[in-house]
Scaffold this motif. Sequence first.
Motif, PDB file in Angstrom:
ATOM      1  N   GLN A 102      -0.016  11.861  22.299  1.00  5.05           N
ATOM      2  CA  GLN A 102      -0.097  13.320  22.174  1.00  5.05           C
ATOM      3  C   GLN A 102       0.536  13.758  20.868  1.00  5.05           C
ATOM      4  OE1 GLN A 102      -1.425  15.666  24.535  1.00  5.05           O
ATOM      5  NE2 GLN A 102      -1.224  17.003  22.758  1.00  5.05           N
ATOM      6  N   ASP A 103      -0.191  14.547  20.081  1.00  2.00           N
ATOM      7  CA  ASP A 103       0.326  15.090  18.835  1.00  2.00           C
ATOM      8  C   ASP A 103       0.613  16.572  18.999  1.00  2.00           C
ATOM      9  OD1 ASP A 103       0.085  12.656  17.673  1.00  2.00           O
ATOM     10  OD2 ASP A 103      -1.691  13.134  16.474  1.00  2.00           O
ATOM     11  N   ALA A 104       1.595  17.047  18.267  1.00  2.00           N
ATOM     12  CA  ALA A 104       1.915  18.469  18.207  1.00  2.00           C
ATOM     13  C   ALA A 104       1.893  18.897  16.746  1.00  2.00           C
ATOM     14  CB  ALA A 104       3.278  18.748  18.829  1.00  2.00           C
ATOM     15  N   VAL A 105       1.597  20.157  16.515  1.00  2.00           N
ATOM     16  CA  VAL A 105       1.532  20.701  15.156  1.00  2.00           C
ATOM     17  C   VAL A 105       2.595  21.776  15.010  1.00  2.00           C
ATOM     18  CG1 VAL A 105       0.109  21.882  13.442  1.00  2.00           C
ATOM     19  CG2 VAL A 105      -0.939  20.233  15.008  1.00  2.00           C
ATOM     20  N   VAL A 130      -4.445  21.235  12.831  1.00  2.00           N
ATOM     21  CA  VAL A 130      -4.662  21.338  14.272  1.00  2.00           C
ATOM     22  C   VAL A 130      -5.924  20.567  14.681  1.00  2.00           C
ATOM     23  CG1 VAL A 130      -5.027  22.923  16.201  1.00  2.00           C
ATOM     24  CG2 VAL A 130      -3.486  23.559  14.332  1.00  2.00           C
ATOM     25  N   GLU A 131      -6.986  20.654  13.873  1.00  6.54           N
ATOM     26  CA  GLU A 131      -8.216  19.922  14.191  1.00  6.54           C
ATOM     27  C   GLU A 131      -7.977  18.414  14.168  1.00  6.54           C
ATOM     28  OE1 GLU A 131     -10.894  21.372  11.249  1.00  6.54           O
ATOM     29  OE2 GLU A 131     -11.520  23.129  12.431  1.00  6.54           O
ATOM     30  N   PRO A 176      -3.803  19.988  21.158  1.00  8.83           N
ATOM     31  CA  PRO A 176      -2.403  19.895  20.744  1.00  8.83           C
ATOM     32  C   PRO A 176      -1.637  21.204  20.938  1.00  8.83           C
ATOM     33  CG  PRO A 176      -3.804  20.173  18.831  1.00  8.83           C
ATOM     34  CD  PRO A 176      -4.734  20.017  20.005  1.00  8.83           C
ATOM     35  N   PRO A 177      -0.369  21.108  21.335  1.00 11.88           N
ATOM     36  CA  PRO A 177       0.477  22.299  21.291  1.00 11.88           C
ATOM     37  C   PRO A 177       0.782  22.647  19.842  1.00 11.88           C
ATOM     38  CG  PRO A 177       1.778  20.386  21.912  1.00 11.88           C
ATOM     39  CD  PRO A 177       0.353  19.927  21.856  1.00 11.88           C
ATOM     40  N   VAL A 178       0.860  23.935  19.538  1.00 11.16           N
ATOM     41  CA  VAL A 178       1.120  24.388  18.183  1.00 11.16           C
ATOM     42  C   VAL A 178       2.329  25.315  18.204  1.00 11.16           C
ATOM     43  CG1 VAL A 178       0.233  25.671  16.196  1.00 11.16           C
ATOM     44  CG2 VAL A 178      -1.313  24.210  17.522  1.00 11.16           C
ATOM     45  N   PHE A 179       3.296  25.021  17.347  1.00  8.96           N
ATOM     46  CA  PHE A 179       4.471  25.869  17.181  1.00  8.96           C
ATOM     47  C   PHE A 179       4.439  26.422  15.757  1.00  8.96           C
ATOM     48  CE2 PHE A 179       5.499  22.853  20.462  1.00  8.96           C
ATOM     49  CZ  PHE A 179       6.203  23.595  21.406  1.00  8.96           C
ATOM     50  N   ALA A 180       4.494  27.734  15.648  1.00  8.28           N
ATOM     51  CA  ALA A 180       4.458  28.373  14.329  1.00  8.28           C
ATOM     52  C   ALA A 180       5.724  29.185  14.126  1.00  8.28           C
ATOM     53  CB  ALA A 180       3.233  29.266  14.197  1.00  8.28           C
ATOM     54  N   SER A 230      -5.406  25.507  20.503  1.00  2.85           N
ATOM     55  CA  SER A 230      -4.203  24.867  21.023  1.00  2.85           C
ATOM     56  C   SER A 230      -4.146  24.940  22.533  1.00  2.85           C
ATOM     57  CB  SER A 230      -2.960  25.541  20.428  1.00  2.85           C
ATOM     58  OG  SER A 230      -1.792  25.116  21.077  1.00  2.85           O
ATOM     59  N   SER A 231      -3.524  23.927  23.133  1.00  5.26           N
ATOM     60  CA  SER A 231      -3.287  23.962  24.572  1.00  5.26           C
ATOM     61  C   SER A 231      -2.168  24.929  24.910  1.00  5.26           C
ATOM     62  CB  SER A 231      -2.912  22.567  25.066  1.00  5.26           C
ATOM     63  OG  SER A 231      -1.753  22.110  24.381  1.00  5.26           O
ATOM     64  N   HIS A 232      -1.254  25.086  23.979  1.00  4.41           N
ATOM     65  CA  HIS A 232      -0.173  26.051  24.156  1.00  4.41           C
ATOM     66  C   HIS A 232       0.331  26.424  22.782  1.00  4.41           C
ATOM     67  CE1 HIS A 232       2.940  28.177  26.396  1.00  4.41           C
ATOM     68  NE2 HIS A 232       3.748  27.842  25.413  1.00  4.41           N
ATOM     69  N   ALA A 233       0.235  27.688  22.423  1.00  6.49           N
ATOM     70  CA  ALA A 233       0.611  28.160  21.093  1.00  6.49           C
ATOM     71  C   ALA A 233       1.855  29.037  21.200  1.00  6.49           C
ATOM     72  CB  ALA A 233      -0.533  28.955  20.469  1.00  6.49           C
ATOM     73  N   VAL A 234       2.919  28.628  20.516  1.00  6.54           N
ATOM     74  CA  VAL A 234       4.178  29.375  20.519  1.00  6.54           C
ATOM     75  C   VAL A 234       4.472  29.812  19.091  1.00  6.54           C
ATOM     76  CG1 VAL A 234       6.651  29.328  21.019  1.00  6.54           C
ATOM     77  CG2 VAL A 234       5.051  28.044  22.471  1.00  6.54           C
ATOM     78  N   ALA A 235       4.716  31.094  18.901  1.00  6.85           N
ATOM     79  CA  ALA A 235       5.019  31.621  17.574  1.00  6.85           C
ATOM     80  C   ALA A 235       6.404  32.239  17.568  1.00  6.85           C
ATOM     81  CB  ALA A 235       3.975  32.656  17.157  1.00  6.85           C
ATOM     82  N   PHE A 236       7.241  31.776  16.646  1.00  8.19           N
ATOM     83  CA  PHE A 236       8.546  32.389  16.420  1.00  8.19           C
ATOM     84  C   PHE A 236       8.394  33.394  15.276  1.00  8.19           C
ATOM     85  CE2 PHE A 236       9.575  28.563  18.653  1.00  8.19           C
ATOM     86  CZ  PHE A 236      10.729  28.847  19.382  1.00  8.19           C
ATOM     87  N   VAL A 237       8.599  34.654  15.584  1.00  8.42           N
ATOM     88  CA  VAL A 237       8.485  35.725  14.594  1.00  8.42           C
ATOM     89  C   VAL A 237       9.898  36.123  14.181  1.00  8.42           C
ATOM     90  CG1 VAL A 237       7.611  38.030  14.112  1.00  8.42           C
ATOM     91  CG2 VAL A 237       6.323  36.503  15.624  1.00  8.42           C
TER      92      VAL A 237
END
Length: 442
Positions: A248-251, A358-359, A369-373, A392-399
């Motif tokens: 499993q990869d994450a971005v 991500v691709e 992949p889960p993506v954290f931005a 993304s399977s789950h996208a989390v963004a820190f603003v």
Amino acid sequence: MTARPHRRGWARLTARGWGLVAAAVVVFVLTQVLRRQELAYLACFLIAVPVFSLAWVALRRLAVTVRRRFDPESGVVDQRISVALYLQNWGRVRTPAGVWTEHAASPLRPSRPAPLPVLPGYASATLDEPGLNVLRYDLDTRVRGAHRIGPFEVTLSDPFGCAVRRAELGGSDVVLVTPTVYELARIDLRLSSGDGAEQVSRRLVGAGEQDVIARKYLPGDSMRRVHWPATAKHGELMVRQDDQRNDQDAVIVLDPASFAVPGAAQVTAGAGRRARRALIDDSFEWAVSTAASIALHLMNEGFGVRMIGAAARTGVATGASDVAEVQTAPFGAQRVVQDLAWAEPGTAEDPIAFRIAVEEAALTSPDAPPVFAVVSGASGAAARIRDLATMSSHAVAFVVGEQRDPAVAAELRGSGWTVVEAGPYERLTALWKALGDARGLG
């Protein structure tokens, strides 16, 4: 490194030297007024001393080479890094008295001035090379970054203290001060199944307990990863090294462009230039530390990590064709934090590179992949990452930002992101735990 030939600065008079010159002028005037010839001799002596001093320091050449070593070679913010300077005098005469210091690129502070020890002259008939004289000092590591240290500077003075000259010896080296990394708790995320049609809950622990490989404990390993059955069997502390059979990869996306100063000026209208600069620096440092902490946490839990937006070593952002490489523990952790040491706010990363990363992660993983931005809360920051949520399977963004534009978080939530809003002084560990308590549900 081996030093270059020293660069000679201009000789100048000290306050004492200028005082002697002024005294000589006064005595010359008194010679004319009082008609006393002996005063002329005194005046000549007074003017001769600073002239001799200027000639002494201007013509004195230092045949000294300097090599520099850092211990450790790189460190974390506020970690003690010792600098060892190895000096060799290749001249036939010993070095004069002087004061040395080491330059450091802003915002680091130079070393404190210290007396230069006298280096004996080199007699080639008796030694293959001059003896080494080692100078040491502790580096200022308050600020993350790739900092240029050097050159070594010596301020020479004559025996009378009437003139000085600064000479730069050797070149410079770069030392990496990496971002602070926090230990994060495990959380549950909703990751899609392999066909992307169903959402399943998966804990960020890599493989199952049956797939655990035990290895010896190394300094820095979390005590939570201690494998007690293997410890009892081998009689020494052992830790889990999870089998990464799921691949499993994450971005992780860090967007330095969103932290550009012009954007900060719009959000913080009315603040002074220095205040805006300090604010954007604090926000970006928090963002870099967050990206590093998440990356190392995911690697320790068995994920491969693709970091995009961190490489700015050449001063040119990566393009769409430069796909982020997959980094895995234990060696990938060092690569990630070192790349993040070079990150600078305002670096223009091509948003297409975010999508390609991500691709590529989706092609090499059975799950989306889960993506954290990590982006700024400045107006318009959401546009560059908005579409990644659908991939993304789950996208989390820190603003991140002291004063955030509410439209950024709203736009990201509307696009499918789980948004965590943060100021530059909030505790990442608490925010991460809150994210886990919510089980990653957007």
